[in-house]
Design an enzyme around this catalytic site. Structure first.
Site, PDB file in Angstrom:
ATOM      1  N   LYS A  51       1.055  -0.901  -0.441  1.00  0.00           N
ATOM      2  CA  LYS A  51       0.097  -0.070   0.085  1.00  0.00           C
ATOM      3  C   LYS A  51       0.776   1.382  -0.450  1.00  0.00           C
ATOM      4  O   LYS A  51       0.668   2.083  -0.944  1.00  0.00           O
ATOM      5  CB  LYS A  51      -0.981   0.093   1.618  1.00  0.00           C
ATOM      6  CG  LYS A  51      -1.910   1.400   1.303  1.00  0.00           C
ATOM      7  CD  LYS A  51      -2.795   0.839   2.404  1.00  0.00           C
ATOM      8  CE  LYS A  51      -3.386   2.187   3.085  1.00  0.00           C
ATOM      9  NZ  LYS A  51      -4.312   2.573   3.963  1.00  0.00           N
ATOM     10  N   GLU A  98      10.110  -4.858   4.090  1.00  0.00           N
ATOM     11  CA  GLU A  98      10.336  -6.047   4.572  1.00  0.00           C
ATOM     12  C   GLU A  98      10.459  -6.304   2.760  1.00  0.00           C
ATOM     13  O   GLU A  98      11.008  -7.537   2.267  1.00  0.00           O
ATOM     14  CB  GLU A  98       9.659  -6.998   5.142  1.00  0.00           C
ATOM     15  CG  GLU A  98       9.269  -6.780   6.080  1.00  0.00           C
ATOM     16  CD  GLU A  98       8.868  -5.671   7.486  1.00  0.00           C
ATOM     17  OE1 GLU A  98       8.700  -5.145   6.528  1.00  0.00           O
ATOM     18  OE2 GLU A  98       9.169  -5.943   8.825  1.00  0.00           O
ATOM     19  N   GLY A 144      -4.873  -1.491   5.003  1.00  0.00           N
ATOM     20  CA  GLY A 144      -3.899  -3.215   3.727  1.00  0.00           C
ATOM     21  C   GLY A 144      -4.753  -4.388   4.502  1.00  0.00           C
ATOM     22  O   GLY A 144      -4.832  -5.203   3.408  1.00  0.00           O
ATOM     23  N   ARG A 145      -5.164  -4.409   5.788  1.00  0.00           N
ATOM     24  CA  ARG A 145      -5.846  -5.622   5.997  1.00  0.00           C
ATOM     25  C   ARG A 145      -7.280  -5.623   5.510  1.00  0.00           C
ATOM     26  O   ARG A 145      -7.976  -6.644   5.789  1.00  0.00           O
ATOM     27  CB  ARG A 145      -5.985  -5.387   7.636  1.00  0.00           C
ATOM     28  CG  ARG A 145      -6.661  -4.966   8.635  1.00  0.00           C
ATOM     29  CD  ARG A 145      -6.008  -5.410   9.811  1.00  0.00           C
ATOM     30  NE  ARG A 145      -6.310  -3.270  10.527  1.00  0.00           N
ATOM     31  CZ  ARG A 145      -5.901  -2.323  10.293  1.00  0.00           C
ATOM     32  NH1 ARG A 145      -4.535  -1.916  10.503  1.00  0.00           N
ATOM     33  NH2 ARG A 145      -6.795  -0.939  11.809  1.00  0.00           N
ATOM     34  N   GLU A 172      -4.938  -6.070  14.774  1.00  0.00           N
ATOM     35  CA  GLU A 172      -4.288  -5.135  14.163  1.00  0.00           C
ATOM     36  C   GLU A 172      -5.379  -4.201  14.609  1.00  0.00           C
ATOM     37  O   GLU A 172      -5.414  -3.062  14.482  1.00  0.00           O
ATOM     38  CB  GLU A 172      -3.726  -4.869  13.182  1.00  0.00           C
ATOM     39  CG  GLU A 172      -2.644  -3.781  12.796  1.00  0.00           C
ATOM     40  CD  GLU A 172      -1.774  -4.224  11.489  1.00  0.00           C
ATOM     41  OE1 GLU A 172      -2.172  -4.093  10.370  1.00  0.00           O
ATOM     42  OE2 GLU A 172      -0.728  -4.535  11.225  1.00  0.00           O
ATOM     43  N   HIS A 177      -5.345 -32.831  17.173  1.00  0.00           N
ATOM     44  CA  HIS A 177      -3.859 -33.067  17.798  1.00  0.00           C
ATOM     45  C   HIS A 177      -3.441 -32.689  18.646  1.00  0.00           C
ATOM     46  O   HIS A 177      -1.678 -32.792  18.141  1.00  0.00           O
ATOM     47  CB  HIS A 177      -3.538 -34.633  16.755  1.00  0.00           C
ATOM     48  CG  HIS A 177      -4.632 -35.168  16.501  1.00  0.00           C
ATOM     49  ND1 HIS A 177      -5.159 -36.924  16.346  1.00  0.00           N
ATOM     50  CD2 HIS A 177      -5.896 -35.378  15.607  1.00  0.00           C
ATOM     51  CE1 HIS A 177      -6.205 -37.248  16.183  1.00  0.00           C
ATOM     52  NE2 HIS A 177      -6.247 -36.364  16.060  1.00  0.00           N
ATOM     53  N   LYS A 187       8.825  -0.954  14.169  1.00  0.00           N
ATOM     54  CA  LYS A 187       9.732  -0.688  13.450  1.00  0.00           C
ATOM     55  C   LYS A 187      10.847   0.784  13.504  1.00  0.00           C
ATOM     56  O   LYS A 187      12.051   0.619  12.412  1.00  0.00           O
ATOM     57  CB  LYS A 187       8.678   0.235  11.902  1.00  0.00           C
ATOM     58  CG  LYS A 187       7.571  -0.083  11.473  1.00  0.00           C
ATOM     59  CD  LYS A 187       6.926   0.568   9.954  1.00  0.00           C
ATOM     60  CE  LYS A 187       5.948  -1.070  10.115  1.00  0.00           C
ATOM     61  NZ  LYS A 187       4.325  -0.044   9.176  1.00  0.00           N
TER      62      LYS A 187
HETATM   63  O1  F6P Z   1       2.108  -4.239   9.564  1.00  0.00           O
HETATM   64  C1  F6P Z   1       1.787  -2.697   9.478  1.00  0.00           C
HETATM   65  C2  F6P Z   1       1.311  -2.539   8.393  1.00  0.00           C
HETATM   66  O2  F6P Z   1       1.510  -1.095   8.087  1.00  0.00           O
HETATM   67  C3  F6P Z   1      -0.291  -2.712   7.762  1.00  0.00           C
HETATM   68  O3  F6P Z   1      -1.146  -2.644   8.290  1.00  0.00           O
HETATM   69  C4  F6P Z   1      -0.055  -3.221   6.382  1.00  0.00           C
HETATM   70  O4  F6P Z   1      -0.526  -4.829   6.088  1.00  0.00           O
HETATM   71  C5  F6P Z   1       1.323  -3.768   6.124  1.00  0.00           C
HETATM   72  O5  F6P Z   1       2.366  -3.279   7.291  1.00  0.00           O
HETATM   73  C6  F6P Z   1       1.965  -3.962   4.861  1.00  0.00           C
HETATM   74  O6  F6P Z   1       2.221  -2.357   4.232  1.00  0.00           O
HETATM   75  P1  F6P Z   1       2.130  -1.792   3.570  1.00  0.00           P
HETATM   76  O7  F6P Z   1       0.766  -2.741   1.819  1.00  0.00           O
HETATM   77  O8  F6P Z   1       1.852  -0.431   2.946  1.00  0.00           O
HETATM   78  O9  F6P Z   1       3.366  -2.608   2.471  1.00  0.00           O
END
Ligand code: F6P
Length: 526
Positions: A188, A194, A246-247, A332, A363, A491
Site C-alpha cells: 500500500k 521487508e 491494508g488488512r 491490528e 491432535h 519499525k
Molecule cells: O504492519 C503494519 C502494516 O502497515 C500493515 O497494516 C500492513 O498491512 C503492512 O504493514 C504492509 O504495509 P504495506 O502494504 O504498506 O507494505
C-alpha cells in the site's frame, strides 16, 4: 452497560450451558441463517437477558449510525482522517460511492477491468510462476484466498514472499524459472522495508540470471510515484486509495495474485459474495444480522466473561490460513487501549485470536481447550459439502469431528462417568486419581458457522462477515479499528538498529540486554 454485562457474567457463572437446551427452541432462537449460512451460537451462556443487554450496548454505541457513516464514505478513521471504503471495491452493481463529494466507483471499476485484462493475459501466456511480494495486509489475504480456492485455481503457480528473512525469497526463487516468473510487488505504501528489500532482491535475481526486468514486475500500491521510481511503468501499476486499509485490501489490486490464480469471473464471484454480506449487514435487523451477532458473541466472551483469547477452528483444510488472516484483521484493528476520543478504554480490548484447521488442532492444542484452566471460546467453521465428490466419507468424518468437539466442549465428562470408564482397570484411591485425570469440566462455549461449500462467493461472504464483525466490536469498544499505530515503534527501532547489527555504527545508549544480544550475534556471524 458494561456493568450489566459483568452482572450477567456473574449470574450465569454456575449454570451449565447444556441445561439451557431444556428449552426446545434454544437452538433456533440463538442462531441466525442468512446468505446460505447458519451461525449457531446456542452453545454459549448467552440467554435472552444477555442478548437484550448486548443489543442495547450495540444500540447505545450507535452501531447502525456508524455503519451507515462508513458506507457513506465519512472519515470514520479519525486518527488518520480517512474514509473506510473497502466495501466500494466489491460494490459491483451498487451505484455511486462518494468521498469528498466525488464518486469513486468509476475508478474502482476501471481498475478492476485493467486487473482482469492483465490477469487473463498472464493466464494465457508463458508465465508459469507468480511471486507476490508483500507483507501483512499485502500478503495474508491473497495467500489465504489462493489456498482457500485451490479447486478453482487454474492459472499459474502462485508463491508468496513476505518475510525479510532471506530464507523466504531464497526458498521461493529456488523453484522458479527466471524466464517465466512474474513478480507482483504489493505494498500500500511502497515503503515497507521487508517488501522493498525482497523486491530489490527479486530484481537482482533476474539481473543475475541475465533476464531483463522489463515486463516482469507489477506494482499494487496507493503510492504510484514510488512504484514508478522502482522502475515499474505506469501501465503495470494498479493503484488504490488510502480509504482502503491494508488488512481490508484483498478485494482490489492487492488481490491480483488471487485473480491470476482463479480468473476474473471467479474473482468477481468472490467480490459478489462480499457485496452480498455488505447488504445483509446494512439491511438486517441487529438481532438477525450475522456480523452483529458474531461481534456480540465476541464482546460477551471477551469483555463480559473475561476470556482472553478466542480460537478460530476451520474444519475446512483450505482455510488453513484463515486464522493467520484473522489475527491481523482482528488484532491490528481492535488491539488498542485508547478510545477514539483519546481516553483509556474502560474494559479490556482484544482478544488474542489464534487457531489451526481441525482436525489437526485436535491432535495438538485441544488438550488445553478441553482440560486447561483457561476457557477458550471456540469458533468452528465447516462446509456442509466438500469439493472431493469421490471422498465423501472424508467429509462426513470431518463434519462429525467438528460437531463432536462443540458437543464435548459443552458436555464435558463428569467424575462419575470418568470412574465408570476406568473402573475395570483400577480401584480405591488409584481409581479416584486416574478418574480425575479423565474428567472434562465441559461448559466451554463455542459457536459454529456452517456454509454450503467453500466456493469463491462463499469465501467472499465469510471474509466480509469477519470484517464487519471487527467493525461492530470496534464501535462498541469505542476505538478506531482502522489505524495501527502500535506497529510503528518496532519499525523505527529496527531501522535504527540496522547499522548496529551490521557493525556500521557503535552500540551506544542501548540497554544491557540489547548490548548482550548484539554482542552474541557479532561474535557468531561471519
Ligand atoms: O504492519 C503494519 C502494516 O502497515 C500493515 O497494516 C500492513 O498491512 C503492512 O504493514 C504492509 O504495509 P504495506 O502494504 O504498506 O507494505
Amino acid at each position: 452497560m458494561w456493568i450489566d454485562l459483568k452482572n450477567h457474567a456473574g449470574r450465569v457463572a454456575d449454570r451449565r450451558i447444556e441445561d439451557l437446551f431444556q428449552d426446545q427452541s434454544r437452538a433456533a432462537n440463538f442462531s441466525a441463517t442468512a446468505l446460505g449460512m447458519l451461525f449457531d451460537f446456542s452453545k454459549t451462556q448467552i440467554d435472552g437477558e444477555v442478548m437484550e443487554t448486548l443489543i442495547a450496548l450495540a444500540k447505545a454505541s450507535e452501531v447502525e449510525t456508524r455503519r451507515d457513516a462508513m458506507f457513506a464514505g465519512e472519515k470514520i478513521n479519525e486518527t488518520e482522517g480517512r474514509a473506510v471504503l473497502h466495501t466500494a471495491l466489491r460494490n459491483l452493481d451498487g451505484g455511486a460511492v462518494t468521498v469528498d463529494g466525488a464518486d469513486v466507483m468509476p475508478e474502482v471499476l476501471a481498475t478492476l477491468d485493467r486487473m482482469e485484462i492483465l490477469a487473463e493475459d498472464i493466464r494465457k501466456g508463458e508465465i508459469t510462476d507468480v511471486v507476490n511480494i508483500g507483507i501483512g495486509g499485502s500478503d495474508l489475504g491473497p495467500v489465504m484466498g489462493v489456498l482457500a480456492l485451490a479447486p478453482y485455481h487454474d492459472g499459474p503457480r502462485c508463491h508468496f514472499v513476505s518475510n525479510v528473512d532471506g530464507a523466504d525469497i531464497a526458498d521461493t526463487l529456488r523453484g522458479c524459472d527466471p524466464q517465466t516468473t512474474l513478480f507482483i510487488v504489493a505494498s500500500k505504501t511502497f515503503t515497507t522495508i521487508e517488501t522493498m528489500t525482497n523486491a530489490r532482491t527479486a530484481k537482482a535475481w533476474l539481473a543475475d540470471k541475465g533476464v531483463s526486468s522489463d515486463g516482469r514486475f507489477v506494482a499494487l500500491s496507493t503510492n504510484v510515484p514510488a512504484a514508478g521510481a522502482f522502475g515499474i511503468p505506469a501501465d503495470r501499476v494498479f493503484g488504490f486509495e488510502d480509504w482502503v486499509g491494508g488488512r481490508y485490501s484483498m478485494w482490489g489490486p492487492i488481490g491480483l495474485s488471487l485473480m491470476i490464480a482463479i480468473g476474473g469471473d471467479a474473482f468477481r464471484a468472490f467480490l459478489r459474495g462480499g457485496q452480498a454480506m455488505d447488504r445483509h449487514f446494512q439491511q438486517a435487523n441487529l438481532s438477525e444480522n450475522l456480523p452483529v451477532l458474531l461481534a456480540l458473541v465476541g464482546i460477551w466472551h471477551n469483555q463480559g466473561m473475561g476470556y482472553a483469547s478466542r480460537a478460530v477452528l476451520p474444519y475446512d483444510n483450505r482455510l488453513m490460513r484463515l486464522p493467520a488472516y484473522l489475527q491481523q484483521l482482528e488484532m491490528e484493528s481492535n488491539g488498542k487501549g485508547v478510545a477514539m476520543d483519546g481516553t483509556d478504554l474502560p474494559v479490556q480490548s482484544g482478544p488474542v485470536v489464534w487457531g489451526e484447521p481441525g482436525t489437526n488442532g485436535q491432535h495438538a492444542f485441544y488438550q488445553l481447550i478441553h482440560q486447561g484452566t483457561a476457557v477458550v471460546p471456540c469458533e468452528f467453521l465447516v462446509a456442509a459439502e466438500g469439493h472431493e465428490d469421490d471422498l465423501k466419507h472424508h467429509h462426513q468424518l470431518l463434519v462429525a469431528n467438528c460437531l463432536a468437539q462443540s458437543e464435548a466442549l459443552m458436555r464435558g465428562r463428569s467424575l462419575e462417568d470418568a470412574r465408570a470408564k476406568v473402573a475395570d482397570k483400577f480401584e480405591g484411591d488409584e481409581l479416584e486419581r486416574q478418574a480425575r485425570h479423565r474428567v472434562f469440566p465441559g461448559n466451554r462455549p463455542s459457536t459454529t458457522l456452517v456454509y454450503e461449500k467453500l466456493d469463491p462467493e462463499t469465501l467472499g461472504k465469510i471474509i466480509a462477515l469477519y470484517e464487519h464483525r471487527v467493525f461492530v466490536e470496534g464501535v462498541i469498544l469505542g476505538i478506531n479499528s482502522y489505524d495501527q499505530w502500535g506497529v510503528e515503534l518496532g519499525k523505527e527501532l529496527a531501522t535504527a538498529l540496522g547499522p548496529l547489527v551490521s557493525g556500521d555504527a557503535p552500540v551506544e545508549d542501548k540497554d544491557g540486554s540489547t548490548v548482550q544480544l548484539l554482542s552474541f550475534v557479532h561474535r557468531h556471524s561471519a
